[in-house]
Design a protein around this motif. Structure first.
Motif, PDB file in Angstrom:
ATOM      1  N   ILE A 398      36.433 -58.053   6.136  1.00 30.96           N
ATOM      2  CA  ILE A 398      37.876 -58.247   6.309  1.00 30.96           C
ATOM      3  C   ILE A 398      38.397 -59.187   5.227  1.00 30.96           C
ATOM      4  CG2 ILE A 398      39.575 -59.273   7.864  1.00 30.96           C
ATOM      5  CD1 ILE A 398      38.644 -56.642   8.830  1.00 30.96           C
ATOM      6  N   VAL A 403      42.550 -59.313   4.191  1.00 26.42           N
ATOM      7  CA  VAL A 403      43.421 -59.253   5.360  1.00 26.42           C
ATOM      8  C   VAL A 403      43.546 -60.665   5.941  1.00 26.42           C
ATOM      9  CG1 VAL A 403      43.688 -58.306   7.668  1.00 26.42           C
ATOM     10  CG2 VAL A 403      42.712 -56.912   5.872  1.00 26.42           C
ATOM     11  N   PRO A 404      44.773 -61.150   6.199  1.00 27.37           N
ATOM     12  CA  PRO A 404      44.904 -62.473   6.787  1.00 27.37           C
ATOM     13  C   PRO A 404      44.347 -62.492   8.209  1.00 27.37           C
ATOM     14  CG  PRO A 404      47.044 -61.408   6.664  1.00 27.37           C
ATOM     15  CD  PRO A 404      46.069 -60.512   5.969  1.00 27.37           C
ATOM     16  N   PRO A 405      43.981 -63.604   8.752  1.00 31.00           N
ATOM     17  CA  PRO A 405      44.119 -64.953   8.201  1.00 31.00           C
ATOM     18  C   PRO A 405      42.851 -65.435   7.519  1.00 31.00           C
ATOM     19  CG  PRO A 405      43.561 -65.115  10.497  1.00 31.00           C
ATOM     20  CD  PRO A 405      43.447 -63.670  10.122  1.00 31.00           C
ATOM     21  N   VAL A 439      44.108 -51.371  -0.996  1.00 33.22           N
ATOM     22  CA  VAL A 439      44.119 -50.373   0.069  1.00 33.22           C
ATOM     23  C   VAL A 439      42.899 -49.464  -0.067  1.00 33.22           C
ATOM     24  CG1 VAL A 439      45.415 -48.508   1.122  1.00 33.22           C
ATOM     25  CG2 VAL A 439      46.611 -50.448   0.153  1.00 33.22           C
ATOM     26  N   ALA A 442      39.911 -51.254   1.054  1.00 32.95           N
ATOM     27  CA  ALA A 442      39.845 -51.418   2.508  1.00 32.95           C
ATOM     28  C   ALA A 442      39.079 -50.265   3.139  1.00 32.95           C
ATOM     29  CB  ALA A 442      41.250 -51.498   3.090  1.00 32.95           C
ATOM     30  N   LEU A 446      36.045 -51.026   5.497  1.00 33.40           N
ATOM     31  CA  LEU A 446      36.146 -50.582   6.890  1.00 33.40           C
ATOM     32  C   LEU A 446      34.959 -49.707   7.261  1.00 33.40           C
ATOM     33  CD1 LEU A 446      39.846 -49.631   7.543  1.00 33.40           C
ATOM     34  CD2 LEU A 446      38.633 -51.702   8.137  1.00 33.40           C
ATOM     35  N   VAL A 450      32.753 -49.857  10.470  1.00 25.34           N
ATOM     36  CA  VAL A 450      32.587 -48.698  11.354  1.00 25.34           C
ATOM     37  C   VAL A 450      31.109 -48.515  11.679  1.00 25.34           C
ATOM     38  CG1 VAL A 450      32.647 -46.182  11.366  1.00 25.34           C
ATOM     39  CG2 VAL A 450      34.675 -47.456  10.727  1.00 25.34           C
ATOM     40  N   TYR A 453      30.061 -51.381  14.104  1.00 27.84           N
ATOM     41  CA  TYR A 453      30.631 -51.477  15.447  1.00 27.84           C
ATOM     42  C   TYR A 453      30.866 -50.151  16.151  1.00 27.84           C
ATOM     43  CZ  TYR A 453      31.449 -56.457  15.332  1.00 27.84           C
ATOM     44  OH  TYR A 453      31.271 -57.794  15.315  1.00 27.84           O
ATOM     45  N   MET A 454      31.161 -49.095  15.415  1.00 28.60           N
ATOM     46  CA  MET A 454      31.764 -47.954  16.094  1.00 28.60           C
ATOM     47  C   MET A 454      30.901 -46.712  16.192  1.00 28.60           C
ATOM     48  SD  MET A 454      35.527 -48.419  14.532  1.00 28.60           S
ATOM     49  CE  MET A 454      36.274 -50.030  14.541  1.00 28.60           C
TER      50      MET A 454
ATOM     51  N   GLU B 156      49.739 -58.798   9.776  1.00 28.86           N
ATOM     52  CA  GLU B 156      48.427 -58.262   9.441  1.00 28.86           C
ATOM     53  C   GLU B 156      47.390 -58.644  10.486  1.00 28.86           C
ATOM     54  OE1 GLU B 156      47.383 -56.748   5.802  1.00 28.86           O
ATOM     55  OE2 GLU B 156      49.045 -55.878   6.881  1.00 28.86           O
ATOM     56  N   VAL B 157      47.607 -59.795  11.135  1.00 28.08           N
ATOM     57  CA  VAL B 157      46.663 -60.200  12.187  1.00 28.08           C
ATOM     58  C   VAL B 157      46.623 -59.160  13.296  1.00 28.08           C
ATOM     59  CG1 VAL B 157      46.403 -61.868  14.066  1.00 28.08           C
ATOM     60  CG2 VAL B 157      46.633 -62.670  11.749  1.00 28.08           C
ATOM     61  N   VAL B 160      43.766 -55.921  12.695  1.00 26.71           N
ATOM     62  CA  VAL B 160      42.324 -55.868  12.934  1.00 26.71           C
ATOM     63  C   VAL B 160      41.978 -55.656  14.411  1.00 26.71           C
ATOM     64  CG1 VAL B 160      40.177 -57.110  12.652  1.00 26.71           C
ATOM     65  CG2 VAL B 160      41.878 -57.195  10.866  1.00 26.71           C
ATOM     66  N   TYR B 163      42.649 -52.129  15.301  1.00 23.76           N
ATOM     67  CA  TYR B 163      41.630 -51.295  14.647  1.00 23.76           C
ATOM     68  C   TYR B 163      40.357 -51.266  15.490  1.00 23.76           C
ATOM     69  CZ  TYR B 163      37.812 -50.583  11.273  1.00 23.76           C
ATOM     70  OH  TYR B 163      36.676 -50.174  10.638  1.00 23.76           O
ATOM     71  N   LEU B 164      39.966 -52.440  15.971  1.00 25.60           N
ATOM     72  CA  LEU B 164      38.741 -52.502  16.779  1.00 25.60           C
ATOM     73  C   LEU B 164      38.955 -51.829  18.129  1.00 25.60           C
ATOM     74  CD1 LEU B 164      37.563 -56.124  16.010  1.00 25.60           C
ATOM     75  CD2 LEU B 164      36.569 -54.004  15.198  1.00 25.60           C
ATOM     76  N   GLY B 167      38.840 -48.202  17.578  1.00 31.01           N
ATOM     77  CA  GLY B 167      37.563 -47.750  17.033  1.00 31.01           C
ATOM     78  C   GLY B 167      36.391 -47.917  17.983  1.00 31.01           C
ATOM     79  N   ILE B 168      36.425 -48.921  18.839  1.00 23.90           N
ATOM     80  CA  ILE B 168      35.265 -49.155  19.709  1.00 23.90           C
ATOM     81  C   ILE B 168      35.433 -48.472  21.056  1.00 23.90           C
ATOM     82  CG2 ILE B 168      33.914 -50.921  20.892  1.00 23.90           C
ATOM     83  CD1 ILE B 168      34.446 -52.787  18.596  1.00 23.90           C
ATOM     84  N   ARG B 174      37.715 -41.167  17.350  1.00 26.06           N
ATOM     85  CA  ARG B 174      38.371 -42.471  17.215  1.00 26.06           C
ATOM     86  C   ARG B 174      38.261 -43.036  15.810  1.00 26.06           C
ATOM     87  NH1 ARG B 174      33.528 -42.884  19.735  1.00 26.06           N
ATOM     88  NH2 ARG B 174      32.087 -44.416  18.868  1.00 26.06           N
ATOM     89  N   ILE B 175      37.128 -42.753  15.118  1.00 25.92           N
ATOM     90  CA  ILE B 175      36.912 -43.430  13.840  1.00 25.92           C
ATOM     91  C   ILE B 175      37.913 -42.960  12.790  1.00 25.92           C
ATOM     92  CG2 ILE B 175      35.255 -43.715  11.974  1.00 25.92           C
ATOM     93  CD1 ILE B 175      33.103 -43.735  14.186  1.00 25.92           C
ATOM     94  N   THR B 178      41.333 -44.422  13.715  1.00 23.85           N
ATOM     95  CA  THR B 178      41.549 -45.851  13.534  1.00 23.85           C
ATOM     96  C   THR B 178      41.581 -46.218  12.054  1.00 23.85           C
ATOM     97  OG1 THR B 178      40.924 -48.007  14.351  1.00 23.85           O
ATOM     98  CG2 THR B 178      39.129 -46.611  13.703  1.00 23.85           C
ATOM     99  N   VAL B 179      40.755 -45.556  11.257  1.00 28.42           N
ATOM    100  CA  VAL B 179      40.779 -45.850   9.818  1.00 28.42           C
ATOM    101  C   VAL B 179      42.112 -45.403   9.219  1.00 28.42           C
ATOM    102  CG1 VAL B 179      39.732 -45.259   7.618  1.00 28.42           C
ATOM    103  CG2 VAL B 179      38.292 -45.835   9.545  1.00 28.42           C
ATOM    104  N   PHE B 182      44.702 -47.954  10.112  1.00 29.01           N
ATOM    105  CA  PHE B 182      44.548 -49.188   9.339  1.00 29.01           C
ATOM    106  C   PHE B 182      45.068 -48.995   7.919  1.00 29.01           C
ATOM    107  CE2 PHE B 182      42.621 -52.606   7.091  1.00 29.01           C
ATOM    108  CZ  PHE B 182      42.336 -53.588   8.012  1.00 29.01           C
ATOM    109  N   LEU B 183      44.641 -47.908   7.284  1.00 26.44           N
ATOM    110  CA  LEU B 183      44.990 -47.723   5.875  1.00 26.44           C
ATOM    111  C   LEU B 183      46.486 -47.480   5.695  1.00 26.44           C
ATOM    112  CD1 LEU B 183      42.001 -45.691   4.480  1.00 26.44           C
ATOM    113  CD2 LEU B 183      42.443 -48.110   4.344  1.00 26.44           C
TER     114      LEU B 183
END
Lengths: 552, 551
Positions: A398, A403-405, A439, A442, A446, A450, A453-454, B156-157, B160, B163-164, B167-168, B174-175, B178-179, B182-183
């Motif tokens: 991230i 990506v913030p923060p 972008v 990213a 990502l 993925v 986690y996914m 932006e916070v 994420v 996205y999770l 995605g989860i 889902r993948i 979610t991507v 995000f993009l």
């Protein structure tokens, strides 16, 4: 003499740690515990060096007083900042290494000694105030890193990577030496001060050509070291073949040292009237290389299947972002007018180094039983079976994506801000390209999250390295990413302060001397121009009248 | 007219006391931190922590509500602290009538989402709790920020955690979804960041919204900057050509994710337009308004038609969101008081009714593990309470009078017809976009959109709930449990409340909208139609529902 030696404490600590490791290690019985001891020792030594640098920073600024030091090494805020950063990278690498080395059957004490030598070389290179010292530092660093890359002797990939890196790196060193020779020929000296003094006089005839050649050759060597396109070819193989903690070290410390030395060289050495023409060209060249590097790195990274190789290409892209930051530095009127350069690059480097270290430390925990693969198969399920490493890897991704923060965002923010400030948004297109690149990047960052986690997990759980020292390395890097990210004020100030102190006192005194000499000339020039200007534009005419009125 | 001085609605009214808004923003993250420190084996701890934490946040939000004087425009309860002085960014939060309804909506929805997720989220509750609470911080922070950098960071916070969450805990595809989400969002917001930085340099090194509203920009700069801001917000809304991420994200997201996405996050797009894009670049808005109105209308009709042909209930509701947000966007494009009031209220309405629909669809999915309309039929016989709630919420969604949807859409159309009629009195100046024609045509077509809304919603209700039971699996369906009834019941209460007595709800934003339209609308009008503007100045006192005063 003693005073000057005291100012080199951070360097000396690293050197003695290396020598101590080399001398004592052969006398220890070859047990696992002893091998791992060196990791903790190395981390402690590196952190001591960081502490020494921090103390010097705090109670500084100190200047080298004797000529042998003053013309070759410095302990300015700039040097100390980067020495501390490199030391921190080294400490985290030391912490990440022990268990990994044992697992891969390469737990030898020389590894840690080489790491110290490499760090010492970087510190020397960063502190260098002359091209000779710079070259020596660069070579100490490079030689050590070549060996570290090839340290997995039994693995063909590792040896191949080391050999490739060695051969190409030698060419880069040769280029640097060749460029140095030209600069010596032009200025009659090798220290930055002497070169700059020589360059305060306008060039005549062929000197321009030789100066251009000198800059091109030296700059190529630096661009090679920081893996910027089109001099990036060595990076993916070297990154992938090297032991994972060393890959992290290369992505962080080597890049930090390369940029630190490059910027200092550009600023402290190549400025003055003689290079004026160069300074209209240099930003454009750097900006072009930057755009090429980030675009190429990101596009190729998209098609990679291994996390390590992806991050290798991502490091090429980040070299591009940083080079764009250098544009803000070089295109700054600062170079001609001696103002304060932008602190964006040091700050960005902190974020990038921490994120790389965190990512590669997390990837190092995957390599159980000598396995070097870090593809999808190895990473799937990591977020569940080893949540800590998974979270650290995710956070690092991230942050790298900006990506913030996280710290990565603020690095990019400050960089974009400073580049936009140049010449009334002249580099806006480059910033837009940077943003579009973010972008694109990213997507592959990502993809790694993925995997972690996914994706559905495999049946049998995988084994991960759960060594406390490795977890400390991950934890420190990740905490830095988050905490400095939330409150970046202090770190930004430190970065700004470090670049404000880039010149040594000796150099400043010399410049003052040169300008005192040049003073009448500088005043004479506008007088000669004034009648023409007055004819051309009646606007400024009232301005000269003002002092007269005051006089009456 | 000096643009800077007239922006009273951005000036600080109250503040400097207890940092209530900072507490409100950071409190969810504090609970997330608590969840982070507790081991993840026992999911009930995290469920309880998430739910009670969000209830506490709701209480703080109500305290904020009590502290805000809605009759006064301007930023209230302002917190202003040093943050990153090196680049001139300050931690400034403030609340006014524009953000207050959405703050209440956000704080109210999150506890319901936690309650609704009680059984639908079946794994990794610890991570879910953390993600949802951080998401809440992001949403509240974006709504409260009055500093562009603070806003961007919170904006932006949000990305994420969502996205999770998709995605989860999401569905089969889902993948990809979610991507894509995000993009798309990141693309838009990064261009906005460049625009923010450009503005920052033009506005002498500050990110403060109230300071930047007066920045001197050329027309060309305004247009490009507005385009960058608007792109980010239109992607989030999502307006017609940028909507393609939404059906995927909604369909694949778990129920809590869909509810938050539809309930709050889409509204942040329209909120961003109102709070940032339009006040910062009013002249560009004047040029872009016809385009926005056209995009909104296309979105309304296109979303409705797409919804009609869906076979998946959730996808249908997702496309209905595209259609509903079109109404909100139309109201913003019109930019007079009635339309804006309607747009703000319709945002809340959509959050309530679509949130409720997603929850209801989720309840059904938990029972049958399918959302295919063809799999159902006649389930009103087995689930009468469920069917009653569903039909009721559907009525709100198709804007039946006495439900909230009617009030919002009526106000939007009242505003846009007024705009169209008023601006058609005088002949058009040459070379201008035929604004009058655009408004009238768009309003006319959009009105048809309501009919289309009734068509797709009612036909779906008929196919799912009525007729005979065709599938044997539907014979054994349980009706709603008490927990589920309470959740949907609470939402239904608000649906009726806003529908029957909207005055109190409209008062929340009335003063702010009035103060916002006063300085900004003339600047838009000057660009859009100089002749109309002159005429409107003369008749400025004539407002719907008020006696005509002598000029």
């Amino acid at each position: 003499m003693l005073h000057d030696l005291a100012l080199t404490t951070p360097l000396l600590i690293l050197l003695f740690a290396a020598l101590f490791t080399l001398v004592v290690d052969p006398f220890l019985p070859p047990e696992e515990g002893n091998r791992r001891f060196w990791g903790y020792f190395g981390a402690a030594a590196s952190l001591t060096s960081v502490l020494a640098a921090a103390l010097l920073w705090k109670f500084g600024p100190h200047e080298m007083q004797t000529a042998p030091f003053a013309y070759h090494l410095s302990a300015t805020g700039y040097s100390l900042f980067f020495v501390a950063l490199v030391g921190l990278c080294a400490a985290l690498t030391h912490l990440a290494s022990p268990r990994y080395l044992v697992e891969h059957g390469i737990a030898y004490g020389e590894f840690y000694a080489l790491l110290h030598f490499a760090t010492f070389g970087m510190a020397t290179m960063i502190s260098a105030e002359s091209l000779i010292t710079l070259f020596i530092g660069l070579e100490i660093m490079s030689m050590s890193v070549y060996v570290l890359v090839a340290f997995k002797r039994t693995s063909a990939a590792s040896v191949e990577a080391g050999l490739k890196y060695f051969i190409m790196g030698s060419v880069a060193s040769a280029l640097l030496l060749y460029g140095t020779a030209f600069l010596y020929g032009l200025s009659g000296g090798t220290s930055f001060v002497e070169i700059q003094r020589a360059l305060t006089k306008p060039t005549t005839g062929n000197d321009d050509l030789y100066l251009g050649l000198a800059v091109a050759l030296t700059a190529s060597a630096f661009l090679f070291k920081v893996a910027a396109a089109p001099l990036h070819m060595w990076a993916p193989d070297a990154y992938e073949g090297a032991p994972t903690p060393i890959t992290g070290y290369m992505a962080s410390a080597v890049k930090v040292a390369g940029f630190a030395a490059f910027l200092k060289f550009l600023y402290a050495c190549l400025s003055g009237p003689a290079v004026d023409e160069l300074h209209t060209a240099l930003p454009k060249i750097l900006a072009t290389v930057a755009v090429l590097s980030m675009t190429l790195g990101n596009l190729i990274a998209l098609s990679q299947r291994s996390a390590k190789r992806t991050l290798a290409y991502s490091s090429i892209a980040h070299a591009g972002y940083l080079l764009l930051g250098c544009v803000a530095w070089v295109a700054d009127p600062a170079l001609a007018g001696y103002h304060q350069p932008s602190g964006a690059v040091p700050f960005y480097l902190v974020g990038y180094a921490l994120a790389s270290l965190a990512a590669f430390a997390a990837l190092a925990s995957v390599g159980k039983g000598g396995e070097e693969q870090t593809g999808e198969v190895q990473l799937v399920g990591m977020g569940r079976q080893y949540p800590f490493a998974g979270a650290v890897l995710g956070l690092a991704m991230i942050s790298l994506a900006g990506v913030p923060p996280t710290l990565g965002f603020f690095g990019k923010l400050q960089l974009a801000r400073d580049v936009l400030a140049v010449d009334d948004a002249k580099y806006l297109p480059h910033i837009i390209i940077l943003v579009l690149n973010s972008v694109v990047s990213a997507y592959y960052y990502l993809r790694i999250t993925v995997w972690v986690y996914m994706r559905p997990e495999a049946r049998q759980p995988r084994q991960y390295l759960t060594e406390p020292s490795l977890q400390w390395a991950m934890g420190i890097a990740a905490a830095g990413l988050l905490l400095i990210g939330l409150l970046p004020q202090r770190a930004m100030n430190i970065g700004q302060r470090s670049v404000a102190q880039i010149r040594t006192g000796v150099a400043l005194q010399h410049l003052k001397y040169e300008f005192a000499q040049q003073g009448p000339q500088k005043v004479a020039e506008p007088v000669a121009v004034a009648p023409e200007a007055a004819e051309a534009a009646p606007g400024p005419a009232p301005a000269p009248a003002a002092p007269v009125a005051q006089g009456e | 007219m000096d643009a800077n001085l007239s922006q009273t609605w951005l000036q600080t009214v109250t503040g400097g006391g207890f940092p209530l808004l900072t507490v409100l923003t950071l409190l969810p993250t504090l609970f997330a931190l608590g969840s982070f420190l507790i081991p993840g084996e026992q999911s009930w701890v995290h469920k309880a922590l998430g739910f009670s934490g969000s209830i506490v946040v709701l209480l703080v939000a109500l305290a904020v509500f009590a502290g805000v004087n809605v009759a006064v425009p301007g930023m209230q309860l302002v917190d202003d602290y040093a943050w990153i002085e090196a680049i001139g960014a300050r931690w400034t939060l403030g609340i006014d009538g524009l953000s207050l309804p959405y703050i209440l909506l956000t704080a109210g929805l999150v506890p319901l989402v936690f309650a609704g997720a009680w059984t639908s989220i079946d794994k990794r509750w610890k991570e879910f709790t953390i993600a949802m609470l951080v998401l809440e911080t992001g949403m509240i922070g974006s709504l409260l920020a009055t500093d562009l950098l603070v806003f961007y960071v919170f904006w932006e916070v949000m990305l994420v955690p969502m996205y999770l969450i998709i995605g989860i805990w999401g569905g089969k595809d889902r993948i990809v979804a979610t991507v894509k989400f995000f993009l798309y969002t990141m693309f838009g917001s990064l261009l906005m960041l460049v625009a923010i930085l450009y503005l920052y340099h033009k506005g002498s090194g500050t990110f403060s919204l109230s300071a930047l509203t007066g920045a001197q920009l050329t027309d060309k700069e305004q247009l490009w900057l507005f385009a960058a801001f608007a792109l980010a917000f239109l992607i989030k809304v999502p307006a017609f050509p940028f909507h393609t991420w939404l059906p995927d994200a909604h369909t694949e997201a778990p129920t809590p994710g869909s509810v938050i996405l539809a309930g709050v996050m889409l509204k942040l797009g329209t909120y961003g337009l109102l709070r940032f894009a339009i006040p910062l670049f009013p002249a560009a808005m004047g040029k872009a308004a016809p385009l926005l109105a056209i995009l909104a209308t296309i979105g309304i009709v296109f979303g409705a038609l797409m919804a009609y042909v869906q076979t998946d209930v959730k996808r249908l509701v997702a496309y209905s969101s595209v259609s509903h947000l079109g109404f909100v966007l139309l109201g913003i494009a019109i930019f007079n008081e009635e339309a804006l009031q309607g747009a703000i209220l319709q945002g809340v309405n959509h959050g309530l009714s679509t949130g409720a629909l997603f929850l209801l669809v989720g309840f059904l999915y938990e029972r049958r593990h399918t959302r295919d309309i063809a799999e159902f039929g006649g389930i009103a016989k087995r689930m009468p309470v469920y069917a009653a709630f569903f039909v009721f919420v559907t009525m709100s969604s198709v804007a039946l009078p006495l439900t909230n949807g009617f009030v919002g859409e009526f106000l939007i159309f009242a505003g846009s017809f007024k705009e169209g009629v008023q601006s058609s009195i005088l002949p058009r100046p040459d070379g201008m976009v035929p604004w009058r024609t655009v408004v009238l045509v768009c309003t006319g077509i959009s009105t048809l959109g309501i009919v289309l809304g009734a068509v797709y919603m009612l036909s779906m209700v008929r196919r799912v709930f009525f007729g005979g039971i065709t599938k044997s699996a539907n014979e054994l369906l349980r009706d709603l449990s008490l927990r589920e009834r309470v959740i949907v019941g609470i939402l239904s209460v608000f649906i009726v409340w806003i529908g029957v007595a909207p005055a109190g709800w409209l008062k929340l934003s009335e003063a702010t909208v009035h103060a916002m339209v006063q300085p900004i609308r003339p600047q838009i009008q000057q660009v859009r139609s100089p002749a109309d503007y002159q005429r409107e100045l003369r008749t400025a006192t004539i407002r719907i529902g008020q006696p005509v005063k002598a000029p």
